[in-house]
Scaffold this motif. Structure first.
Motif, mmCIF file in Angstrom:
data_model
loop_
_atom_site.group_PDB
_atom_site.id
_atom_site.type_symbol
_atom_site.label_atom_id
_atom_site.label_comp_id
_atom_site.label_asym_id
_atom_site.label_seq_id
_atom_site.Cartn_x
_atom_site.Cartn_y
_atom_site.Cartn_z
ATOM 1 N N THR A 16 -154.813 -80.737 -21.190
ATOM 2 C CA THR A 16 -153.437 -80.641 -20.898
ATOM 3 C C THR A 16 -153.246 -80.633 -19.184
ATOM 4 O O THR A 16 -152.155 -80.603 -18.606
ATOM 5 N N GLU A 130 -166.553 -78.691 -9.389
ATOM 6 C CA GLU A 130 -166.886 -77.183 -9.105
ATOM 7 C C GLU A 130 -168.362 -76.998 -9.934
ATOM 8 O O GLU A 130 -169.125 -76.291 -9.342
ATOM 9 N N ASP A 154 -164.497 -88.714 -10.497
ATOM 10 C CA ASP A 154 -163.997 -88.470 -9.192
ATOM 11 C C ASP A 154 -164.007 -89.746 -8.578
ATOM 12 O O ASP A 154 -164.926 -90.847 -8.662
HETATM 13 N N1 NAP Z 1 -156.474 -84.535 -10.665
HETATM 14 C C1 NAP Z 1 -157.129 -85.432 -9.892
HETATM 15 O O1 NAP Z 1 -156.704 -86.357 -9.357
HETATM 16 C C2 NAP Z 1 -158.598 -85.019 -9.795
HETATM 17 C C3 NAP Z 1 -159.297 -86.117 -9.162
HETATM 18 C C4 NAP Z 1 -160.792 -85.984 -8.970
HETATM 19 C C5 NAP Z 1 -161.414 -84.820 -9.587
HETATM 20 N N2 NAP Z 1 -160.508 -83.929 -10.270
HETATM 21 C C6 NAP Z 1 -161.379 -82.648 -10.820
HETATM 22 O O2 NAP Z 1 -160.866 -82.548 -12.184
HETATM 23 C C7 NAP Z 1 -160.884 -81.322 -12.522
HETATM 24 C C8 NAP Z 1 -159.383 -81.045 -13.271
HETATM 25 O O3 NAP Z 1 -158.512 -81.352 -12.237
HETATM 26 P P1 NAP Z 1 -156.822 -81.430 -12.428
HETATM 27 O O4 NAP Z 1 -156.174 -81.771 -11.279
HETATM 28 O O5 NAP Z 1 -156.727 -82.170 -13.825
HETATM 29 O O6 NAP Z 1 -156.515 -79.963 -12.934
HETATM 30 P P2 NAP Z 1 -155.348 -79.271 -13.542
HETATM 31 O O7 NAP Z 1 -154.123 -80.398 -13.747
HETATM 32 O O8 NAP Z 1 -154.917 -77.880 -13.069
HETATM 33 O O9 NAP Z 1 -155.907 -79.109 -15.282
HETATM 34 C C9 NAP Z 1 -156.779 -78.365 -15.412
HETATM 35 C C10 NAP Z 1 -157.201 -78.217 -16.992
HETATM 36 O O10 NAP Z 1 -157.986 -77.180 -17.127
HETATM 37 C C11 NAP Z 1 -157.640 -76.345 -18.408
HETATM 38 N N3 NAP Z 1 -158.249 -74.903 -17.998
HETATM 39 C C12 NAP Z 1 -157.788 -74.240 -17.153
HETATM 40 N N4 NAP Z 1 -158.558 -73.033 -17.561
HETATM 41 C C13 NAP Z 1 -159.134 -73.249 -18.752
HETATM 42 C C14 NAP Z 1 -160.134 -72.437 -19.491
HETATM 43 N N5 NAP Z 1 -160.166 -71.227 -19.202
HETATM 44 N N6 NAP Z 1 -160.741 -72.997 -20.625
HETATM 45 C C15 NAP Z 1 -160.157 -74.510 -21.044
HETATM 46 N N7 NAP Z 1 -159.302 -74.985 -20.110
HETATM 47 C C16 NAP Z 1 -158.816 -74.552 -19.221
HETATM 48 C C17 NAP Z 1 -156.332 -76.427 -18.112
HETATM 49 O O11 NAP Z 1 -155.251 -76.155 -19.242
HETATM 50 P P3 NAP Z 1 -153.754 -75.291 -19.339
HETATM 51 O O12 NAP Z 1 -153.131 -76.369 -18.217
HETATM 52 O O13 NAP Z 1 -153.454 -75.646 -20.755
HETATM 53 O O14 NAP Z 1 -153.846 -74.081 -18.800
HETATM 54 C C18 NAP Z 1 -155.914 -77.899 -17.816
HETATM 55 O O15 NAP Z 1 -155.977 -78.733 -19.029
HETATM 56 C C19 NAP Z 1 -160.802 -80.573 -11.321
HETATM 57 O O16 NAP Z 1 -162.187 -79.980 -11.310
HETATM 58 C C20 NAP Z 1 -160.825 -81.300 -10.354
HETATM 59 O O17 NAP Z 1 -161.483 -81.292 -8.786
HETATM 60 C C21 NAP Z 1 -159.289 -83.932 -10.368
#
Ligand code: NAP
Length: 391
Positions: A16, A130, A154
């Motif tokens: 999500t 992380e 990433d």
């Molecule tokens: N976004 C980017 O462009 C990007 C780029 C490179 C790397 N990353 C890395 O990818 C990872 C995700 O980033 P994001 O930007 O996609 O974050 P995000 O939009 O905040 O999404 C986080 C996801 O983790 C889920 N989550 C949170 N707590 C959880 C738990 N206890 N158990 C299971 N699922 C849980 C959330 O679920 P709910 O929303 O349903 O609560 C959501 O699906 C991070 O480590 C980030 O550093 C992201």
């Protein structure tokens, strides 16, 4: 990894979130090659419900039992297995029918599910940086035991992975990760201190989840990525560097010992590295437009200012320290960013607290997941305690 056209079963951890949703978009674009078998989310059961209807996975998980119970009622006509909690996410990660697991839960909560995915011996598309920062040695050990293949998601690491394909590590002089510089790159050091949550979330190039957006504003994100790169590519600290590149078109540079510099360029869209992690070693048509460099015009590069962004300086130190230091660095940051997002502290408190607590952490040997999670927990308590005393 099968043939170019064989169908692959995918599990998405963090389905999500920003990376999770982009992954599912790619899967619906490439539906002849990929199908979803597992999804894991945190609290957003409404979106997970829509994803179940569309992708018809076999197993899903939410972080809370109560949400899982409600989801069961909402999906009574589906055959999907519904799980909850850490064990639920781990079950999705280790589901026997998975071919590829995209690990995209934010923060240390992604550690156990990532390890479960790695232990299953399958391909893991790693976005959850992380986990690699806190447990790089352990994850690599588990991967070599199980035969799991870790492909970075990433964008910077995907770029390095692509540049290093067919190269020998001993021929690499330097790996340089680029950074957009975040929303405050042009501001003076003193003007950055009191930026608001809204300003810090307003990233100039990337649209991402809240935690990584704040990390980009403090440049902690680049720090975490340097540590992630150390473990992903088995590189010593002196071969790792960062460079500001505001256009975010060049994602990384690899300088070879003969003076050649290899670079990976693409549009600023996470769907490109995510798709690569799914299709590697093959490539498939992208749904995105081509990169038009004449429209981009110029590509600028600047040295990162470590006085303005002290968390990046601390990351360079962490590269040279043992694992305990990175665990404390990551945990103190997660806790401080959380407090900032809840408006309990100022922007500059993030780095002040992270530096204080990380530097105060006593050296210790870290062997198991429990050691990592205990130190993570202790560090968060120290941050909360310092916040209570400050305000
Ligand atoms: N976004 C980017 O462009 C990007 C780029 C490179 C790397 N990353 C890395 O990818 C990872 C995700 O980033 P994001 O930007 O996609 O974050 P995000 O939009 O905040 O999404 C986080 C996801 O983790 C889920 N989550 C949170 N707590 C959880 C738990 N206890 N158990 C299971 N699922 C849980 C959330 O679920 P709910 O929303 O349903 O609560 C959501 O699906 C991070 O480590 C980030 O550093 C992201």
């Amino acid at each position: 990894m099968g043939s170019r056209d064989s169908m692959k079963n995918i599990a998405v951890l963090g389905s999500t979130g920003s990376i999770g949703r982009s992954t599912l978009e790619i899967i619906s674009h490439l539906k002849d090659s990929f199908q979803v078998v597992g999804l894991s989310a945190g609290r957003n059961k409404e979106l997970l419900y829509k994803q179940i209807n569309y992708f018809e996975p076999e197993i899903v998980s939410l972080s809370h039992e109560k949400d899982a119970d409600e989801l069961k009622k909402m999906t009574f006509s589906h055959k999907v297995k519904i799980r909850y909690g850490q064990e639920g996410a781990e079950e999705v990660a280790g589901y026997s029918k998975n071919d590829i697991i995209i690990s995209a839960i934010t923060g240390i909560k992604g550690l156990r599910p990532t390890i479960a995915a790695v232990r299953s011996g399958k391909r893991v598309g790693l976005a959850n940086k992380e986990s690699m920062v806190a447990a790089g040695a352990l994850i690599n050990k588990e991967a070599s035991k199980s035969g799991a293949e870790i492909i970075p998601v990433d964008s910077e690491h995907s770029g390095v992975f692509q540049c290093l394909h067919k190269e020998n590590l001993q021929d690499v002089n330097k790996v340089i990760l680029t950074a957009s510089g975040g929303p405050f790159f042009h501001l003076d050091q003193r003007d950055i201190k009191n930026q608001s949550v809204e300003d810090a979330l307003n990233h100039p190039r990337w649209s991402m989840g809240k935690k990584i957006s704040i990390d980009s504003a403090t440049m902690m994100n680049k720090g975490l990525e340097l540590i992630e790169a150390k473990w992903l590519f088995n590189l010593p600290p002196e071969k790792l560097d960062a460079l500001i590149h505001p256009q975010s078109i060049v994602h990384s540079l690899v300088e070879m010992r003969d003076g050649s510099v290899l670079a990976q360029l693409s549009l600023t869209d996470m769907k490109i590295p995510i798709q690569f992690a799914l299709t590697y070693p093959y490539r498939k048509e992208s749904a995105l437009p081509s990169l038009n460099l004449s429209e981009v015009g110029s590509l600028d590069f600047y040295e990162a200012d470590l006085n303005k962004f002290p968390l990046l300086r601390l990351a360079f130190k962490a590269l040279r320290k043992e694992q305990y230091f990175s665990i404390a660095f990551n945990a103190s940051n997660e806790s401080a960013v959380n407090a900032f997002l809840k408006r309990e502290i100022h922007f500059s408190d993030i780095w002040e607290l992270v530096i204080e607590v990380t530097e105060e952490t006593n050296k210790m040997e870290v062997k198991t997941v429990e050691d990592i999670l205990n130190l993570d927990q202790e560090t968060r308590e120290k941050i909360r305690d310092k916040i209570r005393r400050r305000y």
